[in-house]
Write a protein that holds these residues in place. Structure first.
Motif, PDB file in Angstrom:
ATOM      1  N   THR A 464       0.836  -1.200   0.000  1.00 39.57           N
ATOM      2  CA  THR A 464       0.000   0.000   0.000  1.00 39.57           C
ATOM      3  C   THR A 464       0.872   1.252   0.000  1.00 39.57           C
ATOM      4  OG1 THR A 464      -1.693  -1.188   1.247  1.00 39.57           O
ATOM      5  CG2 THR A 464      -1.834   1.220   1.225  1.00 39.57           C
ATOM      6  N   VAL A 465       0.508   2.204  -0.853  1.00 43.92           N
ATOM      7  CA  VAL A 465       1.202   3.489  -0.887  1.00 43.92           C
ATOM      8  C   VAL A 465       0.735   4.324   0.308  1.00 43.92           C
ATOM      9  CG1 VAL A 465       1.559   5.612  -2.183  1.00 43.92           C
ATOM     10  CG2 VAL A 465       1.428   3.422  -3.382  1.00 43.92           C
ATOM     11  N   VAL A 466       1.669   4.858   1.062  1.00 45.22           N
ATOM     12  CA  VAL A 466       1.333   5.649   2.255  1.00 45.22           C
ATOM     13  C   VAL A 466       2.068   6.981   2.222  1.00 45.22           C
ATOM     14  CG1 VAL A 466       0.860   3.609   3.674  1.00 45.22           C
ATOM     15  CG2 VAL A 466       3.183   4.531   3.592  1.00 45.22           C
ATOM     16  N   ASP A 467       1.710   7.847   3.155  1.00 44.25           N
ATOM     17  CA  ASP A 467       2.364   9.155   3.335  1.00 44.25           C
ATOM     18  C   ASP A 467       2.375   9.963   2.037  1.00 44.25           C
ATOM     19  OD1 ASP A 467       2.900   8.349   5.940  1.00 44.25           O
ATOM     20  OD2 ASP A 467       4.857   7.534   5.417  1.00 44.25           O
ATOM     21  N   ILE A 468       1.214  10.074   1.400  1.00 47.46           N
ATOM     22  CA  ILE A 468       1.118  10.816   0.138  1.00 47.46           C
ATOM     23  C   ILE A 468       0.977  12.306   0.439  1.00 47.46           C
ATOM     24  CG2 ILE A 468      -0.183  11.081  -2.011  1.00 47.46           C
ATOM     25  CD1 ILE A 468      -1.247   8.242  -1.570  1.00 47.46           C
ATOM     26  N   SER A 469       1.800  13.102  -0.224  1.00 48.64           N
ATOM     27  CA  SER A 469       1.723  14.560  -0.065  1.00 48.64           C
ATOM     28  C   SER A 469       1.930  15.229  -1.427  1.00 48.64           C
ATOM     29  CB  SER A 469       2.771  15.071   0.920  1.00 48.64           C
ATOM     30  OG  SER A 469       4.082  14.847   0.408  1.00 48.64           O
ATOM     31  N   VAL A 470       1.308  16.381  -1.606  1.00 50.80           N
ATOM     32  CA  VAL A 470       1.419  17.143  -2.855  1.00 50.80           C
ATOM     33  C   VAL A 470       1.947  18.535  -2.517  1.00 50.80           C
ATOM     34  CG1 VAL A 470       0.203  18.075  -4.858  1.00 50.80           C
ATOM     35  CG2 VAL A 470      -0.518  15.892  -3.866  1.00 50.80           C
ATOM     36  N   THR A 471       3.034  18.941  -3.157  1.00 53.61           N
ATOM     37  CA  THR A 471       3.596  20.274  -2.947  1.00 53.61           C
ATOM     38  C   THR A 471       3.652  21.014  -4.276  1.00 53.61           C
ATOM     39  OG1 THR A 471       5.866  19.406  -3.185  1.00 53.61           O
ATOM     40  CG2 THR A 471       4.983  19.574  -0.960  1.00 53.61           C
ATOM     41  N   LEU A 490      -2.696   5.407  -4.605  1.00 55.23           N
ATOM     42  CA  LEU A 490      -1.985   5.409  -5.884  1.00 55.23           C
ATOM     43  C   LEU A 490      -1.791   3.960  -6.312  1.00 55.23           C
ATOM     44  CD1 LEU A 490       0.838   8.068  -5.205  1.00 55.23           C
ATOM     45  CD2 LEU A 490      -1.150   8.373  -6.705  1.00 55.23           C
ATOM     46  N   PHE A 491      -2.047   3.689  -7.591  1.00 57.53           N
ATOM     47  CA  PHE A 491      -1.833   2.364  -8.144  1.00 57.53           C
ATOM     48  C   PHE A 491      -0.968   2.467  -9.388  1.00 57.53           C
ATOM     49  CE2 PHE A 491      -6.020   1.743  -6.022  1.00 57.53           C
ATOM     50  CZ  PHE A 491      -5.630   0.744  -5.135  1.00 57.53           C
ATOM     51  N   GLN A 492      -0.146   1.445  -9.593  1.00 52.41           N
ATOM     52  CA  GLN A 492       0.713   1.387 -10.767  1.00 52.41           C
ATOM     53  C   GLN A 492      -0.116   1.508 -12.048  1.00 52.41           C
ATOM     54  OE1 GLN A 492       3.930   1.221 -11.306  1.00 52.41           O
ATOM     55  NE2 GLN A 492       3.991   0.637 -13.456  1.00 52.41           N
ATOM     56  N   GLY A 493       0.248   2.492 -12.896  1.00 54.16           N
ATOM     57  CA  GLY A 493      -0.403   2.634 -14.190  1.00 54.16           C
ATOM     58  C   GLY A 493      -1.771   3.279 -14.152  1.00 54.16           C
ATOM     59  N   GLN A 494      -2.238   3.689 -12.975  1.00 55.71           N
ATOM     60  CA  GLN A 494      -3.555   4.313 -12.868  1.00 55.71           C
ATOM     61  C   GLN A 494      -3.417   5.819 -12.668  1.00 55.71           C
ATOM     62  OE1 GLN A 494      -6.714   2.636 -13.205  1.00 55.71           O
ATOM     63  NE2 GLN A 494      -5.204   1.262 -14.098  1.00 55.71           N
ATOM     64  N   THR A 515       4.852  18.357  -7.142  1.00 56.96           N
ATOM     65  CA  THR A 515       5.580  17.154  -6.734  1.00 56.96           C
ATOM     66  C   THR A 515       4.694  16.319  -5.810  1.00 56.96           C
ATOM     67  OG1 THR A 515       7.692  18.345  -6.830  1.00 56.96           O
ATOM     68  CG2 THR A 515       7.651  16.243  -5.637  1.00 56.96           C
ATOM     69  N   VAL A 516       4.514  15.060  -6.179  1.00 61.34           N
ATOM     70  CA  VAL A 516       3.772  14.122  -5.343  1.00 61.34           C
ATOM     71  C   VAL A 516       4.779  13.184  -4.697  1.00 61.34           C
ATOM     72  CG1 VAL A 516       1.979  12.362  -5.243  1.00 61.34           C
ATOM     73  CG2 VAL A 516       1.781  14.239  -6.891  1.00 61.34           C
ATOM     74  N   LYS A 517       4.862  13.228  -3.370  1.00 62.13           N
ATOM     75  CA  LYS A 517       5.781  12.361  -2.630  1.00 62.13           C
ATOM     76  C   LYS A 517       4.967  11.280  -1.920  1.00 62.13           C
ATOM     77  CE  LYS A 517       9.277  15.955  -1.828  1.00 62.13           C
ATOM     78  NZ  LYS A 517      10.066  16.700  -0.817  1.00 62.13           N
ATOM     79  N   TYR A 518       5.546  10.087  -1.841  1.00 62.85           N
ATOM     80  CA  TYR A 518       4.859   8.981  -1.180  1.00 62.85           C
ATOM     81  C   TYR A 518       5.872   7.914  -0.801  1.00 62.85           C
ATOM     82  CZ  TYR A 518       5.110   7.474  -6.090  1.00 62.85           C
ATOM     83  OH  TYR A 518       5.552   7.191  -7.360  1.00 62.85           O
ATOM     84  N   SER A 519       5.410   6.954  -0.020  1.00 62.09           N
ATOM     85  CA  SER A 519       6.277   5.870   0.426  1.00 62.09           C
ATOM     86  C   SER A 519       5.653   4.542   0.019  1.00 62.09           C
ATOM     87  CB  SER A 519       6.459   5.921   1.944  1.00 62.09           C
ATOM     88  OG  SER A 519       7.279   4.853   2.394  1.00 62.09           O
ATOM     89  N   LEU A 520       6.475   3.637  -0.523  1.00 64.24           N
ATOM     90  CA  LEU A 520       6.000   2.331  -0.981  1.00 64.24           C
ATOM     91  C   LEU A 520       6.974   1.268  -0.492  1.00 64.24           C
ATOM     92  CD1 LEU A 520       3.985   0.714  -2.740  1.00 64.24           C
ATOM     93  CD2 LEU A 520       5.506   1.111  -4.675  1.00 64.24           C
ATOM     94  N   ALA A 521       6.485   0.382   0.322  1.00 59.79           N
ATOM     95  CA  ALA A 521       7.305  -0.707   0.877  1.00 59.79           C
ATOM     96  C   ALA A 521       8.585  -0.169   1.502  1.00 59.79           C
ATOM     97  CB  ALA A 521       7.625  -1.732  -0.204  1.00 59.79           C
ATOM     98  N   GLY A 522       8.463   0.957   2.185  1.00 57.41           N
ATOM     99  CA  GLY A 522       9.611   1.543   2.858  1.00 57.41           C
ATOM    100  C   GLY A 522      10.496   2.393   1.982  1.00 57.41           C
ATOM    101  N   HIS A 523      10.198   2.485   0.688  1.00 56.00           N
ATOM    102  CA  HIS A 523      10.997   3.290  -0.230  1.00 56.00           C
ATOM    103  C   HIS A 523      10.354   4.660  -0.431  1.00 56.00           C
ATOM    104  CE1 HIS A 523      13.384  -0.243  -1.414  1.00 56.00           C
ATOM    105  NE2 HIS A 523      12.236  -0.898  -1.489  1.00 56.00           N
ATOM    106  N   PRO A 524      11.070   5.759  -0.131  1.00 56.88           N
ATOM    107  CA  PRO A 524      10.516   7.087  -0.439  1.00 56.88           C
ATOM    108  C   PRO A 524      10.598   7.341  -1.951  1.00 56.88           C
ATOM    109  CG  PRO A 524      12.728   7.283   0.511  1.00 56.88           C
ATOM    110  CD  PRO A 524      12.365   5.822   0.559  1.00 56.88           C
TER     111      PRO A 524
END
Length: 791
Positions: A464-471, A490-494, A515-524
């Motif tokens: 699951t994509v977490v910590d989504i922010s838009v600047t 957020l989903f891949q390709g969507q 800029t949309v920042k997010y974290s996926l499986a521990g990767h920023p």
């Protein structure tokens, strides 16, 4: 007594709708739809008509006008109560009035009141809306022109009474449809497909970035018109800035520029390819009577419930070991296989598969709210995020209540929704996924349900994509007001869309960056898009309308439903945005009036109901053939015309009762009581036959059933087994070779269970795997390489 002339239904009732003309203009992933509905009163009395019109649930209705003779009347958006009062005033004074309003219960149903048309009078209604096009699993963009409005089941105890409707066979639909589309994009248009017959695609330039297409002649408006648009090099991040309207006040929503950002996040391949082995998967299946209808009207051997059963089988076989699951089904009541979610094992999977096999569409109504409430009342399982999969033909009347419940519980689950068959409520299906942080899919016509559902299962198994922010990075003289709700998934390709109002002055050469920042499986991770602030040309007010709708829907979901001070503040804000932007909402309506001759309407109305093909029609005829001054059925004496019409349209739009008669006969029996008696099934798909034999661990057993699924005898399968290999390893390799050798066209359906099988094989450390693959290829007549099997 009504004479038999003019346009008639089979029941000799006159239909005032003559024709429907639809023009579709697609710019990249946004569609503008202009529908013209032509009416003629062939009665010998003045006519009052109410038409229930299905529209996409995410459509921004931004224009409504009526033409009577040579005179055009453009409607205004006004607060609903005010619009009703004006409609009533003009009607009672002998004038003509037209009212368009959204249903209180579901934003994909609109009622259009046309009145009062004198005998022999014609009127043309022009309705315009804009909508975003959803991205499909194969990267196509889907547009759907709703033609079918299914009865909406209203749970007992809800407001609104039953309205009986009469269905007209498609062959007797007395109005015509013309449909044309113009497509333009920065990228070439590769193809356009439809569930209806189309004339050949016509390109308008050598770059093939513009094209037109039309519906072939002779189309019966008896089903949704679905159009799939494909671009080359599709789905690149884009930004469109639309200039504010010169007539609007600077600093207001319509006076300032509005930007629409289309973002397509790309995840690292190693993260995308990793699938979770945990999670709680809850499947919620509609078993109402309409689920026994055919998936495809032209091919009636596959019912909605039958396709859903096959899909559940694939889902159950594809779940990872170590997860938890449960299956609910619902109609007027709901059932569940287990009292609470259980750990996935051969025993629990086997019990679930057996129960699914006997599921029938025999639970009558569509009360989806109660099972959802029960699901969310269960405590979550630690370290197993809850994923809810909802399968329904979307025929409910309490759409907003259902979506509100999902939104309330969105912090503890994701919801993936599937609209089955034509007429499924787009407001319900899209709303469940949007508020539940999941993904929506529609399965219509000749679509197979399985590939679309398996794509959603892959989404659910991804981290699951977490910590989504838009600047935003904009010139200092420009400020931004975001109109969209925060991005939560957020989903891949969507695609993810963001609308924002840009205030202040900037030079034409100025640029902005989001800029949309997010974290996926521990990767920023982050996605960045640079764009010019210079407004695009020829977009009209499309972006403003969509931005306004996004803001309106966000505000509407903030309502608590208690009628308190907060709700009143929200209502006033929605009305303000709606009136300012000219986009309809739940609290406003379009009203157009034509001053008449001042002759007051005092005669009673006679009411008739019928369903002309796809749209529900309710007509009132000013009847002076009798001296009886009987009020309209259901209306109190002295009740105003608008109140009567509002009550009726509310009941039509929100309170359809599903007809209690049995659905059309299919290859399945209608009911088997509570006993597990095997229903007589048509010959089973070979793929599903093989899949049904797989164990929860991922392996197959060497038995006559497997041999039969592979098209071989037991002796052939057993005698070719290498001596040093055990039976389960040999059976599993044979099954995988068969999948890769004969069913690559359906790989997206069985890919996850094949991954599980390969994982099981690797864990066995079996000797002579290469020899097994060679022997299996020889037996089955294939040429599948060991590496292709994931071994």
């Amino acid at each position: 007594m009504m004479s038999d002339w003019g346009l008639l239904t089979r029941l000799k009732e006159k239909v005032p709708l003559k024709s429907v003309e639809v023009e579709l203009q697609v710019r990249d992933h946004v569609a503008t739809v202009v529908s013209t509905l032509n009416y003629e009163n062939k009665e010998d009395k003045p006519l009052e008509a109410v038409f229930i019109i299905p529209l996409p649930g995410d459509a921004a209705v931004c224009h409504f006008s009526a033409t009577i003779g040579q005179k055009q009347i453009v409607a205004e958006v006004k607060e609903k109560k005010q619009a009703h009062e004006e409609y009533d005033d003009f009607m009672s004074s002998g004038g003509q009035a037209f009212l368009l309003e959204e249903s209180d219960q579901s934003p994909d149903i609109f009622s259009l009141s046309v009145g009062s048309l004198p005998p022999g009078e014609s009127a043309s209604i022009r309705l315009e809306y804009v909508t975003e096009l959803a991205v499909q699993a194969d990267d196509g963009l889907r547009f759907c022109l709703p033609a079918v409005l299914n009865p909406r089941y209203q749970p007992q105890g809800s407001e609104g009474a039953s309205v009986q409707v009469t269905s007209v066979p498609a062959s007797l639909v007395p109005y015509s449809l013309s449909f044309s589309a113009r497509v333009s994009s920065p990228r070439p248009v590769s193809k356009v497909e439809s569930n209806c017959s189309l004339d050949p695609l016509q390109y308008l330039n050598t770059e093939q970035t513009q094209a037109t297409v039309k519906l072939a002649a002779g189309h019966k408006f008896d089903r949704d018109v679905e159009v799939l648009i494909y671009y080359k090099d599709a789905h690149q991040p884009t930004a469109v800035v639309e200039a504010g309207q010169a007539s609007a006040k600077p600093g207001s929503l319509m006076g300032d520029p509005v930007v629409m950002l289309s973002l397509y996040p790309e995840f690292p391949q190693d993260v995308v390819s990793s699938l979770a082995s945990c999670g709680e998967f809850v499947f919620l299946l509609d078993r109402s009577g309409s689920m026994d209808f055919p998936m495809n009207k032209r091919k009636r051997d596959q019912t909605r419930i039958g396709s859903a059963r096959d899909t559940l089988l694939l889902l159950l076989k594809s779940l990872p070991m170590g997860c938890y699951f449960n299956i609910y089904s619902f109609g007027t009541r709901y059932e569940h296989i287990f009292p609470k979610s259980v750990e996935y094992s051969q025993k629990t999977m086997g019990k679930a598969v057996k129960k699914v096999t006997f599921m029938k569409a025999n639970l009558r109504g569509t009360e989806i709210l109660k099972p959802l409430q029960h699901i969310h009342s269960q405590p979550c399982i630690p370290n197993h995020p809850r994923q809810v999969f909802v399968f329904t033909d979307g025929q409910v009347g309490n759409t907003k209540d259902v979506i509100s419940l999902v939104k309330k519980n969105s912090g503890s689950h994701r919801c993936f929704s599937f609209g089955i068959g034509e007429g499924a409520s787009s407001a319900l299906i899209n709303g469940l996924a949007k508020e539940g942080g999941g993904h929506a899919q529609f399965i219509t016509g000749a679509d197979r349900m399985q590939p679309k559902v398996m794509q959603s299962l892959r989404f659910a198994l991804h981290p699951t994509v977490v910590d989504i922010s838009v600047t935003w990075d904009l010139p200092k003289e420009v400020s931004v007001t975001v109109l969209s709700p925060p991005i939560t998934t957020l989903f891949q390709g969507q695609r993810s869309l963001v609308y924002a109002q840009l205030s202040g002055q900037s030079s034409e050469a100025a640029e902005g960056c989001v800029t949309v920042k997010y974290s996926l499986a521990g990767h920023p991770l982050q996605t960045q898009l640079n764009f010019s602030l210079k407004p695009a040309q020829d977009t009209g007010s499309t972006v403003h309308s969509l931005g306004a709708l996004s803001l309106i829907r966000s505000l509407e979901m903030e309502k608590k439903g208690d009628g308190g001070e907060h709700d009143e503040v929200v209502r006033k804000k929605v009305v303000e945005v709606s009136v300012q932007s000219g986009v309809s909402s739940a609290f406003t309506a379009f009203i157009a009036v034509n001053k008449g001759n001042g002759e007051a309407i005092q005669r009673p109305l006679v009411c008739r109901d019928f369903l002309a093909g796809a749209m529900h029609l309710r007509c009132y005829i000013l009847d002076d053939s009798s001296g009886d001054k009987q009020p309209v059925k259901g209306a109190a004496s002295g009740t105003s015309l608008t109140k009567t019409l509002k009550s009726v349209t509310s009941r039509i739009a929100c309170s359809f009762r599903r007809r209690q008669s049995a659905p059309p006969k299919t290859s399945e029996k209608a009911s088997y009581g509570d006993k597990d008696i095997e229903p007589k099934q048509p010959p089973r798909d070979p793929l599903l036959q093989l899949v049904s034999l797989q164990k929860a661990s991922g392996c197959w057993e060497l038995d006559p059933a497997l041999a039969d699924a592979l098209g071989k005898t037991s002796e052939e399968v057993e005698n070719t087994k290498p001596a040093s290999v055990n039976q389960e390893v040999w059976a599993t390799i044979l099954a995988m070779i068969w999948l890769y050798g004969f069913k690559m066209d359906a790989q997206e359906e069985w890919e996850l269970l094949a991954i599980k099988a390969a994982s099981w094989l690797r864990a066995q450390n079996a000797p002579c795997v290469t020899e097994c693959v060679e022997a299996g290829n020889a037996l089955l007549g294939c040429n599948v390489q060991k590496d292709a099997l994931g071994l």
